[in-house]
Design an enzyme around this catalytic site. Structure first.
Site, mmCIF file in Angstrom:
data_model
loop_
_atom_site.group_PDB
_atom_site.id
_atom_site.type_symbol
_atom_site.label_atom_id
_atom_site.label_comp_id
_atom_site.label_asym_id
_atom_site.label_seq_id
_atom_site.Cartn_x
_atom_site.Cartn_y
_atom_site.Cartn_z
ATOM 1 N N CYS A 1 0.835 -1.201 0.000
ATOM 2 C CA CYS A 1 0.000 0.000 0.000
ATOM 3 C C CYS A 1 0.874 1.257 0.000
ATOM 4 O O CYS A 1 1.665 1.440 -0.913
ATOM 5 C CB CYS A 1 -1.015 -0.026 1.138
ATOM 6 S SG CYS A 1 -2.367 1.160 0.897
ATOM 7 N N HIS B 1 -3.783 -4.600 -0.555
ATOM 8 C CA HIS B 1 -3.422 -5.244 0.724
ATOM 9 C C HIS B 1 -3.551 -6.755 0.565
ATOM 10 O O HIS B 1 -4.658 -7.299 0.688
ATOM 11 C CB HIS B 1 -4.352 -4.772 1.840
ATOM 12 C CG HIS B 1 -4.094 -3.392 2.319
ATOM 13 N ND1 HIS B 1 -3.112 -3.094 3.237
ATOM 14 C CD2 HIS B 1 -4.676 -2.219 1.992
ATOM 15 C CE1 HIS B 1 -3.109 -1.793 3.474
ATOM 16 N NE2 HIS B 1 -4.038 -1.236 2.722
ATOM 17 N N GLU C 1 -2.731 -8.992 2.623
ATOM 18 C CA GLU C 1 -3.131 -9.582 3.906
ATOM 19 C C GLU C 1 -4.627 -9.438 4.165
ATOM 20 O O GLU C 1 -5.159 -10.053 5.099
ATOM 21 C CB GLU C 1 -2.314 -8.955 5.046
ATOM 22 C CG GLU C 1 -2.736 -7.573 5.486
ATOM 23 C CD GLU C 1 -2.292 -6.453 4.554
ATOM 24 O OE1 GLU C 1 -2.576 -5.282 4.877
ATOM 25 O OE2 GLU C 1 -1.671 -6.735 3.508
#
Length: 204
Positions: free
Chosen positions: A83, A183, A185
Site C-alpha cells: 500500500c 493489501h 493480507e
C-alpha cells in the site's frame, strides 16, 4: 529447512499485526520491529503503510529505513512494499499539492487517481505482468484496495488495475524488490497465495 526470517518494519504506520499474521500463516518466521540490525539481516523485509505519503516518509526517515531499503535493493536482497509502503519506494509523492521525496528505489511519481469516487476502496481485478512470480498460481486475481493515489504504468514487471479513468500500477516486481498497491493480507486466498509465493522465493 528453517522458515525464512521476515521483518515487518515498524515505523509508526501500517496494519502491522494483520501483515504479521498473514505472513506467519504462509510459513514465515515473522518479527515486527524497528530494529535496524534485524531489518538489514532478515531474509525478507516488509514495508507496510497506510495514510498520507508525507507522514509515512517522516516515519521511514525517523528509523533510517530509507537507508536500509536502498541498501537492500542495491544488493538485490528481498523487499516487499504494501500500500503506502509501496508508494514510498518511488521517487516522489504528490499529495494535496505537496511534493515529498520518497525512498527512490523505483522511478516514478505517486499522483491522485482520476476517478469520480475516491478513495478507491474495495475489491478490484489485477492484470498480472507477464511471467510474474508473485501471481503464480493465483486463480482469482481480485484484491482489496484502499487508496486515492497511485503510479502510472511505465515499464516491465508491472501488474495493473483500473479505477475511474486511471490505469495504475497494482504491483511491481524488479529483481529483489516487490510491492503491491493492494493489501494482500486483506485479500483472502488470493492474497495469501501471493504472500506464499513471496515467502517461498526467500528460501530459493
Amino acid at each position: 529447512m528453517s522458515a525464512p526470517r521476515v521483518v515487518v518494519l515498524d515505523y509508526g504506520s501500517g496494519n502491522l499485526r494483520s501483515a504479521e499474521r498473514a505472513l506467519s500463516r504462509v510459513g514465515a518466521d515473522v518479527a515486527v520491529t524497528a530494529d535496524p540490525g534485524a531489518a538489514r539481516e532478515c531474509d525478507g523485509l516488509v514495508v507496510p503503510g497506510v495514510g498520507a505519503f508525507a507522514a509515512c516518509m517522516a516515519g521511514v526517515r525517523a528509523v533510517h529505513a530509507d537507508d536500509i531499503v536502498q541498501s537492500r535493493v542495491a544488493q538485490e536482497r528481498p523487499v516487499l512494499g504494501i500500500c503506502v509502503g509501496m508508494q514510498v519506494l518511488y521517487e516522489t509523492g504528490d499529495e494535496h499539492g505537496e511534493q515529498t521525496a520518497g525512498i527512490g528505489v523505483l522511478p516514478g511519481r505517486v499522483e491522485r487517481l482520476d476517478a469520480p469516487v475516491l478513495p478507491h476502496m474495495g475489491w478490484n481485478t489485477v492484470a498480472a505482468a507477464e511471467a510474474s512470480h508473485l501471481f503464480d498460481g493465483v486463480e482469482d486475481q481480485r484484491f482489496y484496495f484502499v487508496h486515492s493515489y497511485a503510479v502510472a504504468p511505465a515499464g516491465d514487471g508491472e501488474s495493473t488495475a483500473r479505477h475511474g479513468e486511471s490505469t495504475f500500477v497494482a504491483a511491481v516486481e524488479r529483481g529483489g524488490l516487490c510491492a503491491t498497491q493492494f493489501h494482500p493480507e486483506k485479500s483472502g486466498d488470493a492474497g495469501l497465495q501471493l504472500l506464499r509465493n513471496w515467502v517461498r522465493s526467500l528460501a530459493a
